[in-house]
Design a protein around this motif. Structure first.
Motif, PDB file in Angstrom:
ATOM      1  N   PHE A 111       0.834  -1.208   0.000  1.00 55.28           N
ATOM      2  CA  PHE A 111       0.000   0.000   0.000  1.00 55.28           C
ATOM      3  C   PHE A 111       0.867   1.256   0.000  1.00 55.28           C
ATOM      4  O   PHE A 111       0.577   2.226  -0.717  1.00 55.28           O
ATOM      5  CB  PHE A 111      -0.917  -0.018   1.223  1.00 55.28           C
ATOM      6  N   LEU A 112       1.931   1.246   0.784  1.00 52.55           N
ATOM      7  CA  LEU A 112       2.831   2.400   0.821  1.00 52.55           C
ATOM      8  C   LEU A 112       3.497   2.627  -0.533  1.00 52.55           C
ATOM      9  O   LEU A 112       3.730   3.773  -0.935  1.00 52.55           O
ATOM     10  CB  LEU A 112       3.893   2.199   1.905  1.00 52.55           C
ATOM     11  N   LYS A 169       9.993  -0.398  -2.526  1.00 50.68           N
ATOM     12  CA  LYS A 169      10.408  -1.620  -3.223  1.00 50.68           C
ATOM     13  C   LYS A 169      11.559  -2.299  -2.492  1.00 50.68           C
ATOM     14  O   LYS A 169      11.565  -3.528  -2.324  1.00 50.68           O
ATOM     15  CB  LYS A 169      10.818  -1.288  -4.657  1.00 50.68           C
ATOM     16  N   SER A 170      12.543  -1.512  -2.062  1.00 46.23           N
ATOM     17  CA  SER A 170      13.666  -2.099  -1.329  1.00 46.23           C
ATOM     18  C   SER A 170      13.204  -2.685  -0.004  1.00 46.23           C
ATOM     19  O   SER A 170      13.738  -3.702   0.460  1.00 46.23           O
ATOM     20  CB  SER A 170      14.734  -1.032  -1.086  1.00 46.23           C
ATOM     21  N   LEU A 171      12.193  -2.073   0.584  1.00 41.82           N
ATOM     22  CA  LEU A 171      11.630  -2.608   1.825  1.00 41.82           C
ATOM     23  C   LEU A 171      10.973  -3.959   1.575  1.00 41.82           C
ATOM     24  O   LEU A 171      11.099  -4.888   2.386  1.00 41.82           O
ATOM     25  CB  LEU A 171      10.613  -1.615   2.390  1.00 41.82           C
ATOM     26  N   MET A 172      10.290  -4.089   0.448  1.00 42.60           N
ATOM     27  CA  MET A 172       9.673  -5.363   0.092  1.00 42.60           C
ATOM     28  C   MET A 172      10.727  -6.440  -0.127  1.00 42.60           C
ATOM     29  O   MET A 172      10.541  -7.601   0.264  1.00 42.60           O
ATOM     30  CB  MET A 172       8.818  -5.174  -1.161  1.00 42.60           C
ATOM     31  N   ARG A 189      14.175   1.437   8.122  1.00 45.78           N
ATOM     32  CA  ARG A 189      13.722   1.884   6.801  1.00 45.78           C
ATOM     33  C   ARG A 189      12.197   2.027   6.767  1.00 45.78           C
ATOM     34  O   ARG A 189      11.660   2.907   6.081  1.00 45.78           O
ATOM     35  CB  ARG A 189      14.187   0.904   5.724  1.00 45.78           C
ATOM     36  N   TYR A 190      11.522   1.178   7.507  1.00 49.34           N
ATOM     37  CA  TYR A 190      10.058   1.207   7.549  1.00 49.34           C
ATOM     38  C   TYR A 190       9.555   2.506   8.179  1.00 49.34           C
ATOM     39  O   TYR A 190       8.708   3.207   7.610  1.00 49.34           O
ATOM     40  CB  TYR A 190       9.571  -0.010   8.334  1.00 49.34           C
TER      41      TYR A 190
END
Length: 237
Positions: free
Chosen positions: A156-157, A174-177, A218-219
């Motif tokens: 969602f983010l 994307k990097s968080l995913m 990062r989140y």
């Protein structure tokens, strides 16, 4: 016969010329809805802070205070840490409910709806497991549902970043995913390694902890930057 033109008045107000380069995203079509989303992101941010406080207090502070403290004091501290954890979980759910106000044009409403649904299911299972005797796997099921809700919220983010026309924040999402996927793989590897070699499992555990800390930082940074981006467009920052 020609008509003479009126002389130019140098003191006349300057006429405004339409600027085709104006970014329509600078003024949201639904400002109140986006303000609710910004509030939701802030609530999720503080929910993470409360959950981290509860985990750190339960894992590190509480054992240190066991020396020289009565059992009653320890029980009260443990109860307080659990209460902080519950408050953080509920606050995170409320924050995601606020994010349901996201406009349909963002193409993110389905993701946040699913995230809230999984969050509610996780809280329901946790509540049942605390009140009545249930199979041992119910707690793990609640954790899995909560992780799924978090993954959906990260998606969602990403959609929200695209809606804000912020490719930098979309790249961060994307990097968080990717980090979430790596965390999942390392977690499975650590569980499998635990059945064979304890030392390898310990190394995987250290790697898992480092990834979790980086992921958390990062989140919360992404949440903060997205909120600032929304408030900046609303002119309330």
């Amino acid at each position: 016969m020609t008509h003479s033109q009126a002389p130019l008045n140098p003191y006349a107000p300057t006429q405004t010329i339409p600027d085709d380069s104006f970014d329509p995203m600078s003024a949201f079509a639904f400002p109140q809805a986006m303000a609710r989303v910004a509030t939701g992101l802030r609530l999720v941010y503080w929910s993470i802070a409360l959950i981290v406080l509860s985990v750190v207090g339960g894992r590190f502070v509480l054992p240190l205070m066991m020396r020289g403290s009565s059992m009653g004091t320890m029980n009260w501290i443990s109860f307080a840490m659990g209460l902080v954890m519950m408050l953080g979980i509920v606050l995170g759910l409320i924050g995601r409910v606020f994010c349901l106000a996201i406009p349909q044009a963002s193409r993110a409403r389905g993701l946040i709806n699913a995230a809230v649904a999984f969050d509610l299911a996780a809280i329901l299972i946790w509540t049942i497991s605390w009140v009545v005797a249930v199979p041992f796997w119910s707690q793990s099921l609640g954790n899995l549902l909560s992780l799924t809700a978090t993954a959906l919220f990260v998606l969602f983010l990403k959609r929200l970043s695209a809606h804000l026309q912020r490719p930098d924040l979309e790249g961060n999402a994307k990097s968080l995913m990717v980090m979430v996927a790596v965390l999942f793989v390392v977690g499975i590897a650590a569980a499998v390694a635990g059945y064979f070699v304890g030392i390898i499992a310990g190394l995987f555990g250290v790697v898992l902890l480092v990834i979790m800390v980086l992921l958390l930082l990062r989140y919360i940074r992404l949440l903060s930057n997205l909120r600032k981006a929304i408030l900046g467009r609303l002119g309330t920052l």
